[in-house]
Scaffold this motif. Structure first.
Motif, PDB file in Angstrom:
ATOM      1  N   SER A  69       1.178  -1.767 -14.497  1.00  0.00           N
ATOM      2  CA  SER A  69       0.128  -2.429 -13.739  1.00  0.00           C
ATOM      3  C   SER A  69       0.707  -3.976 -13.772  1.00  0.00           C
TER       4      SER A  69
ATOM      5  N   ASN B 205      -1.011   7.735  -5.850  1.00  0.00           N
ATOM      6  CA  ASN B 205      -1.765   9.011  -5.146  1.00  0.00           C
ATOM      7  C   ASN B 205      -0.878  10.096  -5.274  1.00  0.00           C
TER       8      ASN B 205
ATOM      9  N   ARG C  65      -5.816  -1.202  -6.640  1.00  0.00           N
ATOM     10  CA  ARG C  65      -6.313   0.055  -6.050  1.00  0.00           C
ATOM     11  C   ARG C  65      -5.459   1.101  -6.774  1.00  0.00           C
TER      12      ARG C  65
ATOM     13  N   PRO D 290     -10.460  -7.760  -9.976  1.00  0.00           N
ATOM     14  CA  PRO D 290     -11.532  -7.265  -8.946  1.00  0.00           C
ATOM     15  C   PRO D 290     -11.696  -8.415  -8.000  1.00  0.00           C
TER      16      PRO D 290
ATOM     17  N   ILE E  89      -4.164  -6.553  -5.428  1.00  0.00           N
ATOM     18  CA  ILE E  89      -5.125  -5.959  -4.542  1.00  0.00           C
ATOM     19  C   ILE E  89      -4.281  -4.375  -4.776  1.00  0.00           C
ATOM     20  N   SER E  90      -3.104  -3.957  -4.443  1.00  0.00           N
ATOM     21  CA  SER E  90      -2.546  -3.002  -4.419  1.00  0.00           C
ATOM     22  C   SER E  90      -2.206  -2.184  -5.816  1.00  0.00           C
TER      23      SER E  90
ATOM     24  N   ASP F 268       0.742  -1.401   0.114  1.00  0.00           N
ATOM     25  CA  ASP F 268       0.060  -0.109   0.014  1.00  0.00           C
ATOM     26  C   ASP F 268       0.779   1.172   0.091  1.00  0.00           C
TER      27      ASP F 268
ATOM     28  N   GLU G 151      -4.704   1.265  -9.929  1.00  0.00           N
ATOM     29  CA  GLU G 151      -5.360   1.545 -11.231  1.00  0.00           C
ATOM     30  C   GLU G 151      -6.677   2.226 -10.927  1.00  0.00           C
ATOM     31  N   ARG G 152      -7.437   2.031  -9.845  1.00  0.00           N
ATOM     32  CA  ARG G 152      -8.759   2.506  -9.732  1.00  0.00           C
ATOM     33  C   ARG G 152      -8.528   4.214  -9.375  1.00  0.00           C
ATOM     34  N   GLN G 153      -7.338   4.368  -8.650  1.00  0.00           N
ATOM     35  CA  GLN G 153      -7.060   5.804  -8.480  1.00  0.00           C
ATOM     36  C   GLN G 153      -6.655   6.527  -9.662  1.00  0.00           C
TER      37      GLN G 153
ATOM     38  N   VAL H 281       0.324   2.125  -4.018  1.00  0.00           N
ATOM     39  CA  VAL H 281      -0.923   2.760  -3.583  1.00  0.00           C
ATOM     40  C   VAL H 281      -0.839   4.323  -3.315  1.00  0.00           C
ATOM     41  N   ASP H 282       0.255   4.316  -2.511  1.00  0.00           N
ATOM     42  CA  ASP H 282       0.375   5.680  -1.690  1.00  0.00           C
ATOM     43  C   ASP H 282       1.026   6.702  -2.471  1.00  0.00           C
TER      44      ASP H 282
END
Length: 281
Positions: A109, A91, A127, A115, A123-124, A83, A129-131, A87-88
């Motif tokens: 990715s 962002n 997330r 999903p 999972i990270s 994460d 990708e979705r951001q 993820v961070d």
């Protein structure tokens, strides 16, 4: 081609170095983001940062057309987990793009992201990708299989094993890979910046040929003049969990390897508009 300047995060990694070399040969200006100094190619501007939220960082990126986001990790430690990195930092990259008025982001990715996944690494990546999708930026997300070239992580691992006398195949080795050359990856990334057909798309970054890991390992072993040794998946996972410093494969390396992930090469080739060759392994 309209004049562009491309920013590259993770610029000193395997893909980053090769991409920068390719862009330099194409005479495309590049701004690199890195935590430490590295060799510069022609037409490069280097930004060394300690923290992605530094006040003056966005200003240094102004004038860039696109950001190629290559920072990521496939290994967790006590101080750096999925994460935090996948993820961070993504962002933070989105925020930098908006502050510096960069309109396009290209993100590497992982093939296998879905999903329904229960695997922490994927999972990270999902997330992240979705951001990106929610950011409002023009994006291309490339879900990569194994990227092959000089000093790529998989080949380095196999070479290290060969130096100890054998290539290890966990389980049957019948799980498949769809490797792609880092040279073609560099061409594809540039297409993502200039080709509108790749705008706001998620695309599998895969080569034209599917190979089993066993066939790849056997070919590599033959070229190196070493033997192949099969071990059970149970032992491979036991070693990864209990002897991580000496295990042939890490825990998450095994999860990705035996996942048997393949992708849609035809869609990639159609959108890019050029032939992608199978890499020499």
């Amino acid at each position: 081609m309209e004049q562009i300047r491309i920013a590259v995060s993770g610029s000193n990694g395997f893909v980053g170095r090769n991409l920068r070399r390719f862009l330099s040969e194409k005479k495309i200006p590049v701004t690199t983001l890195a935590r430490k100094k590295h060799k510069q190619f022609r037409l490069e501007k280097r930004i060394v940062f300690s923290n992605l939220v530094e006040k003056n960082l966005a200003g240094k990126l102004k004038g860039c057309t696109a950001l190629i986001h290559l920072i990521g990790t496939g290994v967790q430690t006590a101080s750096s987990d999925y994460d935090l990195v996948n993820v961070d930092i993504t962002n933070n990259m989105i925020s930098l793009c908006k502050k510096s008025k960069i309109k396009k982001i290209v993100y590497i990715s992982g093939l296998g992201v879905h999903p329904s996944t229960t695997f922490g690494y994927f999972i990270s990546k999902l997330r992240a990708e979705r951001q990106i999708i929610r950011s409002g930026l023009d994006y291309t997300i490339l879900r990569a299989s194994y990227i092959i070239g000089k000093d790529d992580p998989l080949t380095k691992n196999l070479a290290r094993q060969a130096s100890h006398g054998a290539i290890i195949i966990p389980g049957t080795g019948s799980y498949r890979l769809q490797p792609i050359s880092v040279v073609d990856v560099s061409k594809i990334i540039l297409e993502c910046v200039i080709n509108k057909k790749l705008s706001n798309k998620i695309v599998d970054l895969v080569g034209p040929k599917t190979v089993t890991f066993a066939s790849l390992a056997n070919r590599f072993a033959k070229n190196k003049g070493v033997k192949v040794k099969k071990i059970s998946l149970e032992k491979a996972y036991y070693d990864a969990l209990n002897r991580p410093s000496t295990a042939a494969y890490g825990l998450d390396d095994l999860n990705i390897l035996v996942g048997d992930y393949t992708g849609n090469y035809e869609k990639l080739a159609r959108l890019c508009g050029f032939k992608i060759r199978a890499p020499v392994l």
